[in-house]
Write a protein that holds these residues in place. Structure first.
Motif, PDB file in Angstrom:
ATOM      1  N   SER A  87       0.840  -1.194   0.000  1.00 19.38           N
ATOM      2  CA  SER A  87       0.000   0.000   0.000  1.00 19.38           C
ATOM      3  C   SER A  87       0.875   1.244   0.000  1.00 19.38           C
ATOM      4  CB  SER A  87      -0.916   0.000   1.233  1.00 19.38           C
ATOM      5  OG  SER A  87      -1.738   1.151   1.248  1.00 19.38           O
ATOM      6  N   LEU A  88       0.799   2.003  -1.077  1.00 18.15           N
ATOM      7  CA  LEU A  88       1.584   3.230  -1.234  1.00 18.15           C
ATOM      8  C   LEU A  88       0.794   4.423  -0.713  1.00 18.15           C
ATOM      9  CD1 LEU A  88       3.888   5.010  -2.503  1.00 18.15           C
ATOM     10  CD2 LEU A  88       2.552   4.947  -4.624  1.00 18.15           C
ATOM     11  N   ARG A  89       1.441   5.278   0.082  1.00 16.36           N
ATOM     12  CA  ARG A  89       0.862   6.559   0.493  1.00 16.36           C
ATOM     13  C   ARG A  89       1.736   7.660  -0.114  1.00 16.36           C
ATOM     14  NH1 ARG A  89      -3.123   4.974   4.301  1.00 16.36           N
ATOM     15  NH2 ARG A  89      -3.388   2.805   3.621  1.00 16.36           N
ATOM     16  N   LEU A  90       1.086   8.631  -0.738  1.00 18.44           N
ATOM     17  CA  LEU A  90       1.817   9.661  -1.475  1.00 18.44           C
ATOM     18  C   LEU A  90       1.053  10.969  -1.434  1.00 18.44           C
ATOM     19  CD1 LEU A  90       1.199   9.341  -5.305  1.00 18.44           C
ATOM     20  CD2 LEU A  90      -0.130   8.036  -3.649  1.00 18.44           C
ATOM     21  N   LEU A  91       1.715  12.043  -1.865  1.00 18.88           N
ATOM     22  CA  LEU A  91       1.057  13.317  -2.082  1.00 18.88           C
ATOM     23  C   LEU A  91       0.683  13.400  -3.560  1.00 18.88           C
ATOM     24  CD1 LEU A  91       2.359  13.840   0.702  1.00 18.88           C
ATOM     25  CD2 LEU A  91       2.764  16.200  -0.048  1.00 18.88           C
ATOM     26  N   GLY A  92      -0.572  13.797  -3.829  1.00 25.47           N
ATOM     27  CA  GLY A  92      -1.053  13.763  -5.199  1.00 25.47           C
ATOM     28  C   GLY A  92      -1.592  12.388  -5.525  1.00 25.47           C
TER      29      GLY A  92
ATOM     30  N   PHE B  62       2.037  -9.666  -4.897  1.00 22.96           N
ATOM     31  CA  PHE B  62       1.415  -8.632  -4.063  1.00 22.96           C
ATOM     32  C   PHE B  62       0.108  -8.148  -4.682  1.00 22.96           C
ATOM     33  CE2 PHE B  62       5.764  -8.343  -2.542  1.00 22.96           C
ATOM     34  CZ  PHE B  62       5.630  -8.042  -1.191  1.00 22.96           C
ATOM     35  N   ILE B  63      -0.774  -7.680  -3.825  1.00 21.67           N
ATOM     36  CA  ILE B  63      -1.927  -6.882  -4.228  1.00 21.67           C
ATOM     37  C   ILE B  63      -1.530  -5.423  -4.034  1.00 21.67           C
ATOM     38  CG2 ILE B  63      -4.327  -6.287  -3.735  1.00 21.67           C
ATOM     39  CD1 ILE B  63      -3.952  -9.063  -4.983  1.00 21.67           C
ATOM     40  N   LEU B  64      -1.691  -4.606  -5.075  1.00 22.64           N
ATOM     41  CA  LEU B  64      -1.200  -3.231  -5.030  1.00 22.64           C
ATOM     42  C   LEU B  64      -2.330  -2.251  -4.735  1.00 22.64           C
ATOM     43  CD1 LEU B  64       1.202  -3.325  -8.117  1.00 22.64           C
ATOM     44  CD2 LEU B  64       1.678  -3.909  -5.727  1.00 22.64           C
ATOM     45  N   HIS B  65      -2.015  -1.253  -3.911  1.00 23.89           N
ATOM     46  CA  HIS B  65      -2.993  -0.248  -3.517  1.00 23.89           C
ATOM     47  C   HIS B  65      -2.279   1.074  -3.288  1.00 23.89           C
ATOM     48  CE1 HIS B  65      -4.758   2.033  -0.049  1.00 23.89           C
ATOM     49  NE2 HIS B  65      -5.849   1.947  -0.793  1.00 23.89           N
ATOM     50  N   TRP B  66      -2.907   2.166  -3.657  1.00 16.76           N
ATOM     51  CA  TRP B  66      -2.358   3.469  -3.300  1.00 16.76           C
ATOM     52  C   TRP B  66      -3.449   4.388  -2.766  1.00 16.76           C
ATOM     53  CZ3 TRP B  66      -4.293   7.828  -5.561  1.00 16.76           C
ATOM     54  CH2 TRP B  66      -4.772   7.778  -6.871  1.00 16.76           C
ATOM     55  N   GLU B  67      -3.012   5.327  -1.941  1.00 11.00           N
ATOM     56  CA  GLU B  67      -3.933   6.304  -1.354  1.00 11.00           C
ATOM     57  C   GLU B  67      -3.208   7.633  -1.244  1.00 11.00           C
ATOM     58  OE1 GLU B  67      -5.963   6.973   3.007  1.00 11.00           O
ATOM     59  OE2 GLU B  67      -6.141   4.974   2.096  1.00 11.00           O
ATOM     60  N   SER B  68      -3.882   8.698  -1.626  1.00  9.07           N
ATOM     61  CA  SER B  68      -3.301  10.031  -1.555  1.00  9.07           C
ATOM     62  C   SER B  68      -3.474  10.599  -0.150  1.00  9.07           C
ATOM     63  CB  SER B  68      -3.966  10.956  -2.578  1.00  9.07           C
ATOM     64  OG  SER B  68      -3.421  12.258  -2.491  1.00  9.07           O
ATOM     65  N   VAL B  69      -2.366  11.060   0.441  1.00 11.33           N
ATOM     66  CA  VAL B  69      -2.406  11.668   1.766  1.00 11.33           C
ATOM     67  C   VAL B  69      -2.994  13.069   1.686  1.00 11.33           C
ATOM     68  CG1 VAL B  69      -0.972  12.463   3.702  1.00 11.33           C
ATOM     69  CG2 VAL B  69      -0.470  10.288   2.585  1.00 11.33           C
ATOM     70  N   ARG B  70      -2.599  13.797   0.667  1.00 12.31           N
ATOM     71  CA  ARG B  70      -3.107  15.142   0.382  1.00 12.31           C
ATOM     72  C   ARG B  70      -2.613  15.544  -0.999  1.00 12.31           C
ATOM     73  NH1 ARG B  70      -0.149  19.502   4.233  1.00 12.31           N
ATOM     74  NH2 ARG B  70      -0.517  18.031   5.926  1.00 12.31           N
ATOM     75  N   PRO B  71      -3.152  16.596  -1.595  1.00  7.54           N
ATOM     76  CA  PRO B  71      -2.645  17.015  -2.901  1.00  7.54           C
ATOM     77  C   PRO B  71      -1.170  17.402  -2.820  1.00  7.54           C
ATOM     78  CG  PRO B  71      -4.770  18.039  -2.435  1.00  7.54           C
ATOM     79  CD  PRO B  71      -4.320  17.377  -1.161  1.00  7.54           C
ATOM     80  N   ALA B  72      -0.461  17.227  -3.921  1.00  9.59           N
ATOM     81  CA  ALA B  72       0.953  17.619  -3.977  1.00  9.59           C
ATOM     82  C   ALA B  72       1.044  19.118  -4.260  1.00  9.59           C
ATOM     83  CB  ALA B  72       1.671  16.839  -5.068  1.00  9.59           C
TER      84      ALA B  72
END
Length: 412
Positions: A106-111, A143-153
């Motif tokens: 699970s990736l957490r990123l901005l944007g 793996f099962i892949l997932h991403w979620e945006s923490v806030r806009p970049a």
């Protein structure tokens, strides 16, 4: 009946049969509306839908419209290079993990991962990690892949006044969490690692996730504490070995120097991620000039860190797929130098992230310090490791002790 008549009948029958397509065959379409409908249908099928799209459009992947549709299907920019399917709903990712027996990355990123101007580290993931042949195969298969945006970049546009503009994102960081099928964090890989180093992290975390899932519930916490205690000890042993090999008597700092009474500024947070700092530093210098003392500390630390990073250059080498993607995305004519500088920055990121950030995460797991819930752990990571807490809406870019001479300090 004449022989020629039989021949004509045979030819007609052959042509009729050759026009019959298999039940699953779909004629490739390039109309945006048709592609959009196709993506909506195949997106619901998960990774199988992605493989079906790639098969249907195998000869059209250079078509910009097909690539745009593919990005929408994968929910990742430049998916033609990585061919990875990402969930954006954690509940759906957990259901897929439970059905497949695979852990979740699970990736957490901005944007957003499917947008060009997501935060710098997530862009580097899309170039250096996800297209890498070994990494892509492992992520697809295990793996099962997932991403979620923490806030806009946050974005900065420099207008030169003559029609030319320079666009950049500024500040922010990203992290990959390895979760079990219930969403429980098993490990976390903070920031950018070189491809070989990232692959090792994935392999270690996957083994831990599978062992964890096989244990009775009563034994799982003790297992995680021992796993992270062992990993922490391994990091400390390797740290001492690196210092000894290089003869470094005064080791660099392994924590960011922050005054607890003052919020961290973007200038302090930026050096945590070296590769993105190379892109952001020119803009940050103009926004938040640093003091001579800060520069001296930074230079002293960077010299020692660079020496350590040179021990890990092999871990940061890009493969042919990544180099080809870089070539396709840049107009610069100095590709070898770009690649060399990027690899050097990744090697530096690799050692700093492992020795400074990952070691702290391991310590939190050993202590059981807000590590059983990914949302709480992520809040802690962004506040205490990345120095960009959710409580600061300006991400350290608007310090309250610096005068700008702009109405309302330029806040809009």
């Amino acid at each position: 009946m004449k022989i020629s008549s039989y021949k004509n009948l045979f030819v007609l029958a052959f042509l009729s049969l050759s026009c019959i397509q298999p039940a699953d065959a779909i004629t490739p379409v390039n109309s945006p509306s048709q592609l959009s409908q196709e993506v909506a249908t195949l997106r619901k099928q998960g990774s199988k839908g992605l493989q079906r799209f790639l098969k249907i459009h195998a000869n059209q992947l250079n078509d910009p419209q097909v690539r745009t549709a593919l990005d929408a299907l994968c929910q990742q920019r430049d998916c033609y290079a990585s061919r990875l399917y990402w969930y954006t709903d954690l509940a759906q990712a957990k259901a897929a993990a439970q059905a497949s027996g695979k852990p979740i990355l699970s990736l957490r990123l901005l944007g957003k991962l499917d947008q060009d101007l997501s935060c710098a580290n997530s862009r580097f993931f899309r170039v250096a990690l996800y297209p890498n042949a070994e990494i892509s195969k492992m992520l697809q298969d295990r793996f099962i892949l997932h991403w979620e945006s923490v806030r806009p970049a946050p974005k900065v546009t420099v207008d030169f006044g003559d029609g030319r503009k320079l666009e950049r994102t500024i500040t922010g960081n990203s992290i990959h969490y390895v979760l079990d099928s219930s969403g429980r964090p098993i490990d976390a890989i903070p920031g950018l690692y070189g491809p070989k180093a990232f692959l090792k992290q994935l392999q270690q975390a996957e083994i831990a996730a599978k062992e964890y899932s096989r244990l009775p519930s009563a034994n799982r916490n003790a297992f995680l504490q021992k796993y992270h205690s062992d990993r922490l000890q391994a990091i400390e042993t390797q740290w001492r070995a690196d210092l000894s090999k290089l003869g470094i008597q005064s080791p660099p700092e392994r924590t960011a120097s922050v005054n607890p009474s003052q919020p961290a500024t973007a200038g302090i947070a930026a050096p945590i991620a070296v590769s993105k700092m190379m892109v952001e530093r020119p803009l940050l210098r103009s926004i938040q000039p640093s003091s001579d003392r800060d520069n001296l500390v930074r230079i002293t630390n960077e010299d020692a860190w660079n020496r350590i990073a040179q021990l890990y250059t092999v871990e940061a080498q890009l493969d042919d797929n990544s180099v080809a993607l870089i070539k396709a995305k840049t107009k610069q004519n100095n590709l070898p130098r770009l690649v060399q500088n990027f690899e050097a920055a990744m090697a530096l990121d690799t050692v700093r992230n492992e020795y400074m950030l990952h070691s702290q995460i391991h310590q939190w797991f050993v202590e059981g310090n807000q590590t059983d819930n990914v949302a709480l752990l992520n809040e802690k990571v962004y506040a205490q490791l990345f120095l960009t807490p959710s409580s600061d809406p300006w991400l350290g870019l608007a310090p309250n002790d610096a005068y700008s001479a702009i109405d309302n300090d330029g806040l809009r």
